[in-house]
Design a protein around this motif. Structure first.
Motif, PDB file in Angstrom:
ATOM      1  N   GLN A  58       0.798  -1.165  -0.048  1.00 26.17           N
ATOM      2  CA  GLN A  58       0.015   0.158  -0.119  1.00 26.17           C
ATOM      3  C   GLN A  58       1.000   1.332   0.129  1.00 26.17           C
ATOM      4  O   GLN A  58       1.706   1.247   0.864  1.00 26.17           O
ATOM      5  CB  GLN A  58      -0.883   0.017   1.294  1.00 26.17           C
ATOM      6  N   ARG A  59       0.440   2.169  -0.777  1.00 24.55           N
ATOM      7  CA  ARG A  59       1.217   3.511  -0.632  1.00 24.55           C
ATOM      8  C   ARG A  59       0.621   4.509  -0.137  1.00 24.55           C
ATOM      9  O   ARG A  59      -0.667   4.542  -0.251  1.00 24.55           O
ATOM     10  CB  ARG A  59       1.426   3.828  -2.409  1.00 24.55           C
ATOM     11  N   ARG A  60       1.244   5.586   0.296  1.00 24.25           N
ATOM     12  CA  ARG A  60       0.741   6.757   1.164  1.00 24.25           C
ATOM     13  C   ARG A  60      -0.074   7.391   0.245  1.00 24.25           C
ATOM     14  O   ARG A  60       0.349   7.768  -1.029  1.00 24.25           O
ATOM     15  CB  ARG A  60       1.531   7.727   1.582  1.00 24.25           C
ATOM     16  N   GLY A  61      -1.480   7.676   0.193  1.00 20.20           N
ATOM     17  CA  GLY A  61      -2.258   8.354  -0.403  1.00 20.20           C
ATOM     18  C   GLY A  61      -3.585   8.919   0.151  1.00 20.20           C
ATOM     19  O   GLY A  61      -3.464   9.213   1.427  1.00 20.20           O
ATOM     20  N   ALA A  62      -4.463   9.512  -0.604  1.00 21.14           N
ATOM     21  CA  ALA A  62      -5.762  10.223   0.028  1.00 21.14           C
ATOM     22  C   ALA A  62      -6.836   9.889  -0.734  1.00 21.14           C
ATOM     23  O   ALA A  62      -6.614   9.780  -2.052  1.00 21.14           O
ATOM     24  CB  ALA A  62      -5.407  11.697   0.155  1.00 21.14           C
ATOM     25  N   LYS A  63      -8.086   9.953  -0.270  1.00 22.42           N
ATOM     26  CA  LYS A  63      -9.431   9.837  -1.019  1.00 22.42           C
ATOM     27  C   LYS A  63      -9.612  11.107  -1.811  1.00 22.42           C
ATOM     28  O   LYS A  63      -9.152  12.273  -1.269  1.00 22.42           O
ATOM     29  CB  LYS A  63     -10.481   9.528  -0.092  1.00 22.42           C
ATOM     30  N   MET A  64     -10.130  11.051  -2.988  1.00 25.10           N
ATOM     31  CA  MET A  64     -10.508  12.347  -3.709  1.00 25.10           C
ATOM     32  C   MET A  64     -11.879  11.510  -4.293  1.00 25.10           C
ATOM     33  O   MET A  64     -12.043  10.332  -4.926  1.00 25.10           O
ATOM     34  CB  MET A  64      -9.452  12.399  -4.933  1.00 25.10           C
ATOM     35  N   LEU A  65     -12.560  12.524  -4.873  1.00 27.43           N
ATOM     36  CA  LEU A  65     -13.875  12.240  -5.782  1.00 27.43           C
ATOM     37  C   LEU A  65     -13.515  12.050  -7.110  1.00 27.43           C
ATOM     38  O   LEU A  65     -12.309  12.820  -7.629  1.00 27.43           O
ATOM     39  CB  LEU A  65     -14.888  13.350  -5.639  1.00 27.43           C
ATOM     40  N   GLY A  66     -14.253  11.519  -8.059  1.00 25.64           N
ATOM     41  CA  GLY A  66     -14.235  11.529  -9.425  1.00 25.64           C
ATOM     42  C   GLY A  66     -14.315  12.991 -10.213  1.00 25.64           C
ATOM     43  O   GLY A  66     -13.577  13.228 -11.136  1.00 25.64           O
ATOM     44  N   SER A  67     -14.932  13.880  -9.378  1.00 23.04           N
ATOM     45  CA  SER A  67     -15.219  15.095  -9.959  1.00 23.04           C
ATOM     46  C   SER A  67     -13.719  15.834  -9.789  1.00 23.04           C
ATOM     47  O   SER A  67     -13.605  17.113 -10.270  1.00 23.04           O
ATOM     48  CB  SER A  67     -16.102  16.184  -9.342  1.00 23.04           C
ATOM     49  N   GLU A  68     -12.707  15.309  -8.896  1.00 22.65           N
ATOM     50  CA  GLU A  68     -11.702  16.314  -8.689  1.00 22.65           C
ATOM     51  C   GLU A  68     -10.272  15.570  -9.495  1.00 22.65           C
ATOM     52  O   GLU A  68      -9.158  16.082  -9.463  1.00 22.65           O
ATOM     53  CB  GLU A  68     -11.172  15.994  -7.119  1.00 22.65           C
ATOM     54  N   VAL A  69     -10.821  14.206 -10.303  1.00 18.42           N
ATOM     55  CA  VAL A  69      -9.543  13.923 -11.107  1.00 18.42           C
ATOM     56  C   VAL A  69      -9.200  14.711 -12.418  1.00 18.42           C
ATOM     57  O   VAL A  69     -10.026  15.533 -12.768  1.00 18.42           O
ATOM     58  CB  VAL A  69     -10.037  12.618 -11.858  1.00 18.42           C
ATOM     59  N   LYS A  70      -7.799  15.064 -12.166  1.00 20.72           N
ATOM     60  CA  LYS A  70      -7.278  16.012 -13.056  1.00 20.72           C
ATOM     61  C   LYS A  70      -6.134  15.279 -13.842  1.00 20.72           C
ATOM     62  O   LYS A  70      -5.456  14.365 -13.448  1.00 20.72           O
ATOM     63  CB  LYS A  70      -6.751  17.213 -12.567  1.00 20.72           C
ATOM     64  N   LEU A  71      -5.576  15.951 -15.075  1.00 22.20           N
ATOM     65  CA  LEU A  71      -4.712  15.399 -16.149  1.00 22.20           C
ATOM     66  C   LEU A  71      -3.335  15.411 -14.842  1.00 22.20           C
ATOM     67  O   LEU A  71      -2.942  16.074 -14.496  1.00 22.20           O
ATOM     68  CB  LEU A  71      -4.388  16.249 -17.108  1.00 22.20           C
ATOM     69  N   GLY A  72      -2.673  14.282 -15.029  1.00 16.33           N
ATOM     70  CA  GLY A  72      -1.452  13.986 -14.274  1.00 16.33           C
ATOM     71  C   GLY A  72      -1.584  13.480 -12.969  1.00 16.33           C
ATOM     72  O   GLY A  72      -0.381  12.851 -12.310  1.00 16.33           O
ATOM     73  N   ASN A  73      -2.988  13.394 -12.477  1.00 20.45           N
ATOM     74  CA  ASN A  73      -2.823  12.706 -11.106  1.00 20.45           C
ATOM     75  C   ASN A  73      -2.621  11.145 -11.187  1.00 20.45           C
ATOM     76  O   ASN A  73      -2.622  10.437 -12.262  1.00 20.45           O
ATOM     77  CB  ASN A  73      -4.471  12.725 -10.903  1.00 20.45           C
ATOM     78  N   VAL A  74      -2.239  10.568 -10.335  1.00 19.85           N
ATOM     79  CA  VAL A  74      -1.679   9.224 -10.147  1.00 19.85           C
ATOM     80  C   VAL A  74      -2.844   8.542  -9.356  1.00 19.85           C
ATOM     81  O   VAL A  74      -3.053   9.055  -7.973  1.00 19.85           O
ATOM     82  CB  VAL A  74      -0.378   9.000  -9.696  1.00 19.85           C
ATOM     83  N   ILE A  75      -3.515   7.333  -9.403  1.00 21.85           N
ATOM     84  CA  ILE A  75      -4.593   6.833  -8.638  1.00 21.85           C
ATOM     85  C   ILE A  75      -4.151   5.288  -8.602  1.00 21.85           C
ATOM     86  O   ILE A  75      -3.472   4.807  -9.559  1.00 21.85           O
ATOM     87  CB  ILE A  75      -5.956   6.932  -9.161  1.00 21.85           C
ATOM     88  N   GLN A  76      -4.841   4.577  -7.623  1.00 25.88           N
ATOM     89  CA  GLN A  76      -4.738   3.148  -7.266  1.00 25.88           C
ATOM     90  C   GLN A  76      -6.112   2.653  -7.614  1.00 25.88           C
ATOM     91  O   GLN A  76      -6.870   3.198  -7.156  1.00 25.88           O
ATOM     92  CB  GLN A  76      -4.304   2.885  -5.961  1.00 25.88           C
ATOM     93  N   ARG A  77      -6.210   1.700  -8.437  1.00 22.93           N
ATOM     94  CA  ARG A  77      -7.293   0.797  -8.661  1.00 22.93           C
ATOM     95  C   ARG A  77      -7.073  -0.486  -8.125  1.00 22.93           C
ATOM     96  O   ARG A  77      -6.071  -1.294  -8.580  1.00 22.93           O
ATOM     97  CB  ARG A  77      -7.416   0.951 -10.116  1.00 22.93           C
ATOM     98  N   ARG A  78      -8.047  -1.118  -7.377  1.00 27.02           N
ATOM     99  CA  ARG A  78      -7.874  -2.447  -6.909  1.00 27.02           C
ATOM    100  C   ARG A  78      -8.672  -3.407  -7.706  1.00 27.02           C
ATOM    101  O   ARG A  78      -9.752  -3.113  -7.967  1.00 27.02           O
ATOM    102  CB  ARG A  78      -8.176  -2.492  -5.125  1.00 27.02           C
TER     103      ARG A  78
END
Length: 262
Positions: A58-78
């Protein structure tokens, strides 16, 4: 969490509807897999991640909403895998993706969504997904380092660390379409994940020179008329009619749009 519960329900429905006095190995394996999944869900609900199979990576991260997704963001999908043959296994595997395109849309009664193009950080494969704007996602934070652009040779770009003057060669693909804006001595940023360059970015605003433009014909129109011009980096952008060849303009590197005269 709802997806995990649904998977648990589906797995439990595949259990035999009888309980023999001496369960078979297959039955015991299936039951063990479902029980393990239930334990994972219970630990997550209680707030403890220590027992989860993916906790170690697990990497250190934070919750965000789909509306906040921007170009360049890195997300984790399980991705959840449940197997009972040849051995029982429950695996909640996390994959890391970088957002390379993001477009908001509204699907009638279906509500607002965002369609994104993702690049798998490990494999480089690209996928397209659609998120609800209120969907919870997990953002992964990456390390950023500043470099100075030196030159480009073939498909590689040579950068220099400004303090140590150490040179670094990276793939041009890390910059994506913004590679066209690279100029001598430009300050660029590398995003690192697990100690390796994952992506690169140029400044959000870059000054370019117009090399070709149609002459401005004065006239009164109801709507402002924009025209296409050719920049010194080979890109074409829409600009107001008063922009002439030879002028310097400021362009947004995010969407190749005209911002102002330089």
């Amino acid at each position: 969490m709802q997806i995990l519960r649904r998977k648990l329900l589906e797995a439990s429905r595949r259990l035999p509807f009888y309980f023999p006095s001496a369960p078979t190995a297959h039955y015991r394996g299936h039951a063990h897999a479902v029980a393990t999944l239930a334990a994972v869900l219970r630990d997550q609900t209680a707030g403890s991640l220590a027992a989860a199979p993916w906790a170690a990576i697990q990497r250190r991260g934070a919750k965000m909403l789909g509306s906040e997704v921007k170009l360049g963001n890195v997300i984790q999908r399980r991705v959840l895998w449940i197997t009972t043959y040849p051995i029982p296994l429950v695996n909640l595997q996390g994959r890391i993706y970088q957002v390379i395109k993001a477009q908001h849309s509204h699907q009638g009664r279906g509500g607002a969504t965002i369609q994104v193009e993702l690049r798998d950080v490990d494999t480089g494969n690209k996928i397209t997904e659609r998120f609800r704007t209120d969907e919870a996602l997990e953002r992964v934070f990456v390390e950023e380092k500043s470099f100075t652009y030196l030159y480009q040779e073939g498909d590689n770009v040579t950068l220099m660390e400004p303090e140590t003057f150490e040179q670094l060669e990276v793939s041009k693909e890390l910059f994506g379409k913004t590679a066209a804006y690279l100029k001598d001595e430009m300050k660029v940023t590398l995003q690192y994940f697990d100690g390796r360059p994952m992506s690169a970015s140029v400044p959000p605003r870059v000054t370019c020179t117009v090399v070709e433009a149609q002459p401005h014909s004065k006239g009164i129109t109801a709507q402002p008329q924009y025209k296409r011009v050719l920049l010194d980096n080979g890109l074409t952008v829409l600009v107001p009619p008063f922009v002439e060849a030879g002028e310097k303009i400021v362009v947004s590197t995010a969407d190749d749009s005209y911002m102002t005269r330089a």
